[in-house]
Design a protein around this motif. Structure first.
Motif, PDB file in Angstrom:
ATOM      1  N   ASN A 110      14.820 -17.223  18.120  1.00 52.63           N
ATOM      2  CA  ASN A 110      14.443 -18.620  17.863  1.00 52.63           C
ATOM      3  C   ASN A 110      13.346 -18.986  18.846  1.00 52.63           C
TER       4      ASN A 110
ATOM      5  N   ILE B 145      14.963 -21.476  29.449  1.00 48.89           N
ATOM      6  CA  ILE B 145      15.732 -22.712  29.547  1.00 48.89           C
ATOM      7  C   ILE B 145      14.982 -23.618  30.519  1.00 48.89           C
TER       8      ILE B 145
ATOM      9  N   GLY C 166      22.991 -25.054  30.905  1.00 50.03           N
ATOM     10  CA  GLY C 166      22.909 -24.644  29.512  1.00 50.03           C
ATOM     11  C   GLY C 166      23.520 -23.295  29.220  1.00 50.03           C
TER      12      GLY C 166
ATOM     13  N   GLU D 129      26.891 -20.960  29.742  1.00 44.54           N
ATOM     14  CA  GLU D 129      28.302 -20.912  30.123  1.00 44.54           C
ATOM     15  C   GLU D 129      28.747 -19.456  30.237  1.00 44.54           C
TER      16      GLU D 129
ATOM     17  N   LEU E 255      25.033 -19.734  25.148  1.00 45.73           N
ATOM     18  CA  LEU E 255      23.934 -20.696  25.172  1.00 45.73           C
ATOM     19  C   LEU E 255      24.296 -21.769  24.140  1.00 45.73           C
ATOM     20  N   ASP E 256      25.024 -22.782  24.580  1.00 41.80           N
ATOM     21  CA  ASP E 256      25.697 -23.677  23.645  1.00 41.80           C
ATOM     22  C   ASP E 256      24.739 -24.552  22.850  1.00 41.80           C
ATOM     23  N   ASP E 257      23.611 -24.942  23.451  1.00 45.91           N
ATOM     24  CA  ASP E 257      22.661 -25.786  22.724  1.00 45.91           C
ATOM     25  C   ASP E 257      22.153 -25.105  21.461  1.00 45.91           C
ATOM     26  N   PHE E 258      22.116 -23.762  21.498  1.00 43.49           N
ATOM     27  CA  PHE E 258      21.631 -23.002  20.350  1.00 43.49           C
ATOM     28  C   PHE E 258      22.763 -22.281  19.611  1.00 43.49           C
ATOM     29  N   LYS E 259      24.007 -22.496  20.058  1.00 38.78           N
ATOM     30  CA  LYS E 259      25.168 -21.839  19.445  1.00 38.78           C
ATOM     31  C   LYS E 259      25.003 -20.309  19.433  1.00 38.78           C
TER      32      LYS E 259
ATOM     33  N   HIS F  20      28.789 -20.122  15.805  1.00 35.17           N
ATOM     34  CA  HIS F  20      27.926 -19.443  16.759  1.00 35.17           C
ATOM     35  C   HIS F  20      27.351 -18.166  16.151  1.00 35.17           C
TER      36      HIS F  20
END
Length: 202
Positions: free
Chosen positions: A4, A22, A127, A129, A145-149, A190
């Motif tokens: 991405n 990030i 950002g 975890e 990378l939770d913002d982008f699942k 995810h």
């Protein structure tokens, strides 16, 4: 291979390595074999960038073989699974895989120890975890990378035939690896970016 706008898989490396941005921080996930390390260095030198941080999923030589060269060239901060600090630093020998073939191949894969490392539990990049996913190795760790699942799973979950599996040949503790795979597979929505194979959307 571009995943991405923030994440790219570095081509030509035996075990998948990923570069992600990030904010102003460039993070490298895993560091390939010794020869892969040279390809990673070339990748950053061509782009005019460098990794500020390296996160390691586990101690197998196809994931840390290039680390010493990358550290020498770019001087990033390196985070390693807590239970594997002494292995990566060379203070302890890595536990052997349970399978005979795994033990034979593991003996042929070498890496240079790296001393300047920090426990993954201390990772402070906003950002990202840290999630323990042991079994493949004693301290196998995934990064979310939770913002982008996205989940960078190392070898806690690899892709085969479009599905997430464990590589039993090189796994240290099968039951633990199966539990970790279940944990990863439960994270609906995810996409897993594995240490081997292609991305898998859960």
């Amino acid at each position: 291979m571009k995943i991405n706008d923030a994440v790219e898989r570095i081509d030509g490396v035996v075990a998948n390595c990923y570069s992600l941005k990030i904010g102003d921080v460039t993070v490298l996930v895993d560091s390939g074999t010794r020869s892969g390390g040279k390809k990673i260095i070339d990748y950053y030198e061509r782009s005019g960038g460098k990794p500020d941080v390296v996160v390691i999923t586990h101690h197998h030589a196809d994931h840390i073989g290039g680390l010493s060269e990358i550290v020498e060239r770019f001087h990033p901060k390196v985070y390693v699974p807590d239970l594997e600090l002494k292995i990566v630093s060379g203070e302890e020998k890595p536990p052997a895989p349970k399978s005979f073939i795994g033990r034979i191949i593991a003996r042929s894969l070498k890496f240079n120890p790296v001393k300047a490392i920090v426990p993954a539990s201390k990772l402070d990049v906003p950002g990202i975890e840290v999630m323990a996913t042991p079994g493949h190795t004693i301290g196998s760790t995934s990064y979310i990378l939770d913002d982008f699942k996205l989940i960078f799973s190392g070898d806690a979950a690899v892709e085969s035939g479009g599905k997430l599996v464990i590589n039993k040949t090189f796994t240290y503790e099968i039951n633990g690896a199966e539990r970790s795979l279940e944990t990863i597979a439960s994270m609906k929505g995810h996409t897993v970016l594995p240490g081997h194979g292609n991305p898998v959307k859960i």
